[in-house]
Design an enzyme around this catalytic site. Structure first.
Site, PDB file in Angstrom:
ATOM      1  N   PHE A  38       0.818  -1.212   0.000  1.00  0.00           N
ATOM      2  CA  PHE A  38       0.000   0.000   0.000  1.00  0.00           C
ATOM      3  C   PHE A  38       0.850   1.259   0.000  1.00  0.00           C
ATOM      4  O   PHE A  38       2.086   1.204   0.063  1.00  0.00           O
ATOM      5  CB  PHE A  38      -0.960  -0.010   1.195  1.00  0.00           C
ATOM      6  CG  PHE A  38      -0.315   0.193   2.548  1.00  0.00           C
ATOM      7  CD1 PHE A  38       0.385  -0.818   3.170  1.00  0.00           C
ATOM      8  CD2 PHE A  38      -0.434   1.418   3.195  1.00  0.00           C
ATOM      9  CE1 PHE A  38       0.967  -0.618   4.425  1.00  0.00           C
ATOM     10  CE2 PHE A  38       0.129   1.630   4.451  1.00  0.00           C
ATOM     11  CZ  PHE A  38       0.840   0.608   5.061  1.00  0.00           C
ATOM     12  N   ALA A 185       9.799  -2.909   0.631  1.00  0.00           N
ATOM     13  CA  ALA A 185       8.436  -2.869   0.086  1.00  0.00           C
ATOM     14  C   ALA A 185       7.514  -2.381   1.197  1.00  0.00           C
ATOM     15  O   ALA A 185       7.678  -2.756   2.355  1.00  0.00           O
ATOM     16  CB  ALA A 185       8.017  -4.269  -0.353  1.00  0.00           C
ATOM     17  N   LYS A 186       6.542  -1.555   0.838  1.00  0.00           N
ATOM     18  CA  LYS A 186       5.572  -1.107   1.845  1.00  0.00           C
ATOM     19  C   LYS A 186       4.444  -2.141   1.890  1.00  0.00           C
ATOM     20  O   LYS A 186       3.321  -1.901   1.427  1.00  0.00           O
ATOM     21  CB  LYS A 186       5.064   0.295   1.510  1.00  0.00           C
ATOM     22  CG  LYS A 186       4.366   0.981   2.673  1.00  0.00           C
ATOM     23  CD  LYS A 186       4.124   2.441   2.365  1.00  0.00           C
ATOM     24  CE  LYS A 186       3.153   3.086   3.332  1.00  0.00           C
ATOM     25  NZ  LYS A 186       3.583   3.111   4.720  1.00  0.00           N
ATOM     26  N   GLY A 187       4.804  -3.320   2.394  1.00  0.00           N
ATOM     27  CA  GLY A 187       3.869  -4.439   2.451  1.00  0.00           C
ATOM     28  C   GLY A 187       3.039  -4.379   3.717  1.00  0.00           C
ATOM     29  O   GLY A 187       3.532  -3.958   4.765  1.00  0.00           O
ATOM     30  N   TYR A 191       3.552  -4.281   8.771  1.00  0.00           N
ATOM     31  CA  TYR A 191       2.848  -3.549   9.830  1.00  0.00           C
ATOM     32  C   TYR A 191       2.286  -4.470  10.913  1.00  0.00           C
ATOM     33  O   TYR A 191       1.721  -3.988  11.896  1.00  0.00           O
ATOM     34  CB  TYR A 191       1.798  -2.620   9.199  1.00  0.00           C
ATOM     35  CG  TYR A 191       2.522  -1.518   8.434  1.00  0.00           C
ATOM     36  CD1 TYR A 191       2.841  -0.310   9.040  1.00  0.00           C
ATOM     37  CD2 TYR A 191       2.995  -1.745   7.143  1.00  0.00           C
ATOM     38  CE1 TYR A 191       3.574   0.656   8.373  1.00  0.00           C
ATOM     39  CE2 TYR A 191       3.729  -0.780   6.463  1.00  0.00           C
ATOM     40  CZ  TYR A 191       4.016   0.418   7.091  1.00  0.00           C
ATOM     41  OH  TYR A 191       4.748   1.367   6.438  1.00  0.00           O
TER      42      TYR A 191
END
Ligand code: PMP
Length: 365
Positions: A38, A185-187, A191
């Protein structure tokens, strides 16, 4: 509902979908195995309308994050920007933003844009009990889908943090290690780790004086309230990487300022410290160097935080947020530092269209 429409491009829904109908199937792969990436993008209120800050750079990172997970979409960053602008217009966010601001119902409202690319589910299957839903670990059988929402948000770490400086802790949760899940990567999977660190900060109250602990203990034994001063209420965690060096905040990159005689040195962890290479981080490095500061990307031991002259976070939501204490230890004078404020002023000035957009970072809706 916060806004009227959400853009969806999934197996069963395509286009600007009313808020209430913007749903995905519970058997979507992403819900079970965190197969999603995202972005968080900011639209600033300026005199020339809403300006999207480095939108194409965010969408390039989104497409790259997806590529790392072998997800490919039929759209490039320009296409994503067109949809973003259309979504903002369809939701009339310019007028909504002006109205909310005029009424004073939010302190510092801005448009937050949240696109997500994920592994979904083909829900229109024949009615047959022998059909096995693709719900194993293997995501390659599931379609790559995406959606995008845009709505108003307010100061991420609170107005107080911006004015007085944020109180933060060092988390007991280590940041994701190299070659486990990709930090680059903004996986959404990253989070899982970040939210443990964030909750730890939210549920911690820090004492700065040992006397207060004794007073609290005595009072609690008697069932009384203690008269203690200097409690700190952390709003965020700093995470250390697998080697024990400073990595980043749960949702921000970090910068450490040291005064060395007349010189100022600004340190920030390098990409191999398991950080997300933040777009704000990149903007701040550019601005700080142009202001004449030396910026050094290097590993930072935890103790360097405690003896820093200034520390600040950067991020799309956090912008430039000063830090006034770490683990109850005051940083510098225990208030926002002058280098932090100078850099913040320049950054916010450019982003809100008050200062010249000399790097070409703004795209108006
Ligand atoms: N690190 C993490 C873990 C984040 O979630 C964010 C926010 N996206 C950042 C850093 C800052 O990145 P950016 O400046 O691109 O928003």
């Amino acid at each position: 509902m916060a806004t009227r429409y959400i853009y969806m491009n999934t197996f069963s829904k395509r286009g600007f979908i009313p808020w209430e109908e913007a749903t995905i199937h519970v058997l979507s792969h992403v819900i079970h195995y965190a197969s999603g990436v995202f972005e968080g993008i900011r639209g600033y209120r300026t005199d020339n309308g809403i300006a999207i800050f480095r939108g194409k750079d965010h969408y390039r990172r989104l497409i790259n994050s997806a590529k790392i997970y072998r997800m490919f979409v039929d759209i490039d960053e320009e296409g994503f920007m067109e949809i973003t602008k259309e979504l903002i217009r369809k939701n009339d966010l310019q007028n909504v933003l002006d109205k909310v601001k005029a009424e004073g119902r939010m302190k510092n409202p801005f448009v937050y844009i949240r696109p997500v690319i994920f592994r979904g589910f083909i829900s229109e299957e024949p009615d047959d009990p022998v059909i096995q839903p693709p719900l194993g670990v293997n995501p390659l059988k599931n379609p790559t889908e995406y959606f995008m929402a845009a709505f108003l948000w307010d100061d991420y770490l609170g107005e107080k943090a911006i004015k007085e400086g944020a109180d933060v802790i060092t988390s007991s949760w280590t940041r994701i290690a190299p070659n486990t899940v990709p930090a680059f990567a903004k996986g959404v999977a990253n989070y899982a780790n970040a939210q443990l660190a964030k909750m730890e900060a939210e549920l911690t109250v820090v004492l700065t004086d040992y006397k207060d602990k004794i007073a609290l203990k005595k009072a609690s034994e008697k069932g009384e309230l203690a008269d203690v001063s200097n409690l700190r209420f952390p709003v965020e965690s700093i995470q250390l990487n697998a080697e024990g060096y400073v990595s980043e905040g749960a949702g921000e990159n970090i910068f450490v300022v040291k005064y060395e005689g007349k010189n100022v040195k600004i340190y920030t962890p390098p990409i191999y410290a398991s950080i997300l290479p933040g777009i704000t981080r990149d903007s701040i490095i550019t601005i700080a160097r142009d202001l004449g500061y030396e910026v050094i990307e290097t590993m930072i031991p935890r103790e360097m935080l405690y003896v820093a002259d200034e520390i600040f976070f950067t991020g799309t939501a956090a912008e430039v947020t000063p830090i006034r204490s770490v683990d109850g230890i005051p940083i510098g004078k225990g208030e926002p530092g002058e280098v932090t404020l100078r850099i913040r002023e320049e950054y916010v000035g450019i982003a809100t269209g008050k200062k010249e957009d000399r790097y070409g970072w703004l795209e108006y809706v």
